[in-house]
Enzyme design. Structure first.
Site, PDB file in Angstrom:
ATOM      1  CB  CYS A   1      59.278  77.606  32.045  1.00  0.00           C
ATOM      2  SG  CYS A   1      58.721  79.314  31.902  1.00  0.00           S
TER       3      CYS A   1
ATOM      4  CG  HIS B   1      62.617  78.752  35.484  1.00  0.00           C
ATOM      5  ND1 HIS B   1      63.046  77.972  34.441  1.00  0.00           N
ATOM      6  CD2 HIS B   1      61.902  79.764  34.943  1.00  0.00           C
ATOM      7  CE1 HIS B   1      62.622  78.501  33.295  1.00  0.00           C
ATOM      8  NE2 HIS B   1      61.926  79.582  33.575  1.00  0.00           N
TER       9      HIS B   1
ATOM     10  CD  GLU C   1      65.189  75.695  36.135  1.00  0.00           C
ATOM     11  OE1 GLU C   1      64.104  75.348  36.657  1.00  0.00           O
ATOM     12  OE2 GLU C   1      65.247  76.328  35.061  1.00  0.00           O
TER      13      GLU C   1
HETATM   14  N1  GLN Z   1      58.647  81.069  25.956  1.00  0.00           N
HETATM   15  C1  GLN Z   1      57.802  80.849  27.086  1.00  0.00           C
HETATM   16  C2  GLN Z   1      57.293  82.149  27.690  1.00  0.00           C
HETATM   17  O1  GLN Z   1      57.869  83.185  27.459  1.00  0.00           O
HETATM   18  C3  GLN Z   1      58.504  80.024  28.147  1.00  0.00           C
HETATM   19  C4  GLN Z   1      59.667  80.719  28.777  1.00  0.00           C
HETATM   20  C5  GLN Z   1      60.556  79.800  29.571  1.00  0.00           C
HETATM   21  O2  GLN Z   1      60.525  78.584  29.378  1.00  0.00           O
HETATM   22  N2  GLN Z   1      61.376  80.333  30.446  1.00  0.00           N
HETATM   23  O3  GLN Z   1      56.341  82.155  28.400  1.00  0.00           O
END
Ligand code: GLN
Length: 529
Positions: A376, A501, A503
């Protein structure tokens, strides 16, 4: 058949009620029951999505997009199920439902009160679990005696009264502390805690004692006598080298059979001991793989709970154990510290803090051919790094950090720009993407189509895809053919960034393909060093 197990906690928080409940759920599942686990949290946030991970640990995301407590991750990993919005309830969410009913006029002029309106809503949610499951395990967050937990305890008491005795089993998890000066384990806190619970009208059927040392028979007898629980229902839960050994520890004390006896149910199939056997192998692993996680919350492992689990689970599958170092992205010696690691992971996150350190770590991984996984925000930083250092756009940035960036390589989707409320409004939950054949991502997933969980507002700006591709930084998967989901680098042993994600998708003995590939590359690098 629909039975309920309630789990409450006493003495202190962080006793591992979630792990205890999930371990019991695991045993019951291995007996063939359909088991569901549900969390009720007494705080007033509607969900933990807006909470600081320092306070609450990781925010776990369900496939249908609920932002939840990290215990739901534990439930998924133990039970090998997918949880949904229905598995998570907070006081905030329950009050919101009741207040919305009041505003609609559903209560017909009544004074709306904690009892019966809040407790009825809690009970309605307990009862809703009956439909699909043989056994629902309900974990009530917090500690007995907390003011905010009272409506939940009261609802559990009423629920017990309104259902058959043999349909409900109540477990109280407590601490039995060791007092060094006296060389003694102490049962008094447990006695007080159970007294508190009985004042509310709940008599536990089983007491699970968290302890650092063995609890002998005499001590069990004492707890049994003072807490009015049969002696065999006083269970020791000693701190274990791995949480995944706890189901076996509980089985050795007959916990599954004792619960089935009180709930008056017979196993649905012959006990399947394969999982319990397979997990034992992790005790024997010798080889170590060193992974650095470069994030904002270096000193709080719980902020990266599912990442930690995913790396470990992948390492176990490959015959190794992971030594994971959480490095602060603002650490001045960061690059020096990275030298000893076999792989680098940059996790998700929000806000400006530590971004330079994350980008520097990614540059280091790219240039030195160290296996890299960006998740992300970690993926977004890899796009910024490549734009600056491969494509030469020195001012490339995400509009999250520089709203007027000359090269906005990471930007917000139009729909996100109109968002007024911060809670529950990100791109959340499962989204599909198509993976291009011939990419590293495709070789790992071995599939053209995947579905993964998201939690973000920003995306890679499609305008920069071609320019970066010319420099060897390519997009290997898209959502609906437009939004970049996975990026990778050619001529690198393992460099992958994902907008989602992965994970949240690992389970013991079933590592997520991206983590498996990542750890495999780390082991390969270690061998060639
Ligand atoms: N801050 C970034 C976004 O909002 C990444 C978010 C995250 O890593 N979950 O896109």
């Amino acid at each position: 058949m629909s039975k309920f197990i309630f789990i409450t906690g006493g003495v202190v928080s962080s006793l591992g009620k979630g792990i205890t409940g999930a371990s019991i759920g695991k045993l019951l599942r291995l007996h063939g029951f359909k088991v569901n686990m549900v969390k009720f949290d007494p705080y007033l946030n509607v969900d933990p999505g807006t909470m600081n991970p320092y306070q609450h640990g990781e925010v776990f995301v369900t496939i249908d997009g609920a932002e939840t407590d990290l215990d739901l991750g534990t439930y998924e990993r133990f039970l090998d199920v997918y949880t949904t919005k229905a598995n998570t309830n907070t006081a905030g969410d329950i009050y919101q439902t009741v207040i919305n009913c009041e505003r609609r006029g559903d209560y017909d002029g009544a004074t709306v009160q904690v009892i019966p309106h809040i407790t009825d809503e809690i009970k309605r949610r307990f009862a809703a679990l009956k439909k699909e499951y043989d056994i629902s395990i309900i974990e009530i967050g917090g500690t007995v005696g907390d003011i905010e937990g009272l409506p939940f305890m009261e609802a559990a008491r009423q629920f017990q009264l309104e259902n058959k005795k043999e349909d409900i089993f109540s477990i109280h998890v407590t601490l039995v502390p060791y007092i060094r000066g006296a060389h003694e384990l102490k049962t008094k806190p447990t006695q007080h805690s159970v007294n508190k619970l009985r004042e509310i009208g709940i008599s536990p059927d089983m007491i699970i004692c968290r302890t650092e040392y063995p609890i002998d028979d005499a001590m069990k007898g004492k707890i049994s006598l003072f807490c009015n629980v049969e002696k065999e229902y006083v269970v020791e839960a000693r701190t274990s080298p791995s949480i995944y050994f706890i189901p076996e520890d509980l089985k050795k004390q007959n916990v599954d059979a004792l619960i089935m006896k009180k709930l008056n149910v017979k196993p649905k199939k012959k006990f399947d001991g394969k999982w319990l056997n397979d997990i034992k192998k992790i005790a024997k692993l010798k080889r170590e793989v060193k992974v650095a996680v470069v994030g904002k919350y270096a000193d709080l492992k719980d902020s990266y709970k599912s990442i930690d689990e995913s790396i470990n689970i992948a390492a176990w599958e490959l015959g190794a154990k992971a030594d994971i170092d959480y490095l602060g992205a603002e650490d001045k010696d960061l690059l020096k510290k990275l030298k000893k690691h076999d792989a680098i992971l940059v996790p998700g996150g929000f806000g400006n803090r530590g971004i330079d350190g994350k980008i520097a770590s990614i540059k280091y991984a790219r240039e030195n051919k160290i296996p890299f996984l960006g998740i992300c925000l970690g993926m977004q930083c890899s796009v910024i790094e490549a734009s600056r250092n491969l494509a030469g756009y020195k001012n490339a940035n995400s509009t999250e950090f520089d709203a007027d960036a000359k090269h906005p390589v990471i930007t917000m989707l139009e729909e996100q720009k109109n968002v007024k409320y911060r809670g529950g409004t990100m791109r959340l939950g499962n989204y599909k993407s198509e993976i291009k054949r011939g990419t590293l991502a495709h070789s790992l997933y071995k599939s053209d189509n995947i579905e993964e969980r998201h939690r973000h507002r920003y995306e890679m700006n499609p305008q920069y895809v071609d320019v970066l591709a010319k420099k060897g930084f390519t997009v290997s998967a898209y959502h609906k053919g437009i939004l970049p989901e996975i990026v990778e680098i050619k001529n690198h042993p393992f460099f992958i960034g994902v907008q989602f994600h992965p994970e949240f998708g690992s389970r013991p003995m079933k590592p997520h393909p991206l983590f498996k590939g990542f750890v495999q590359a780390a082991l390969k690098r270690q061998k060639s060093k």
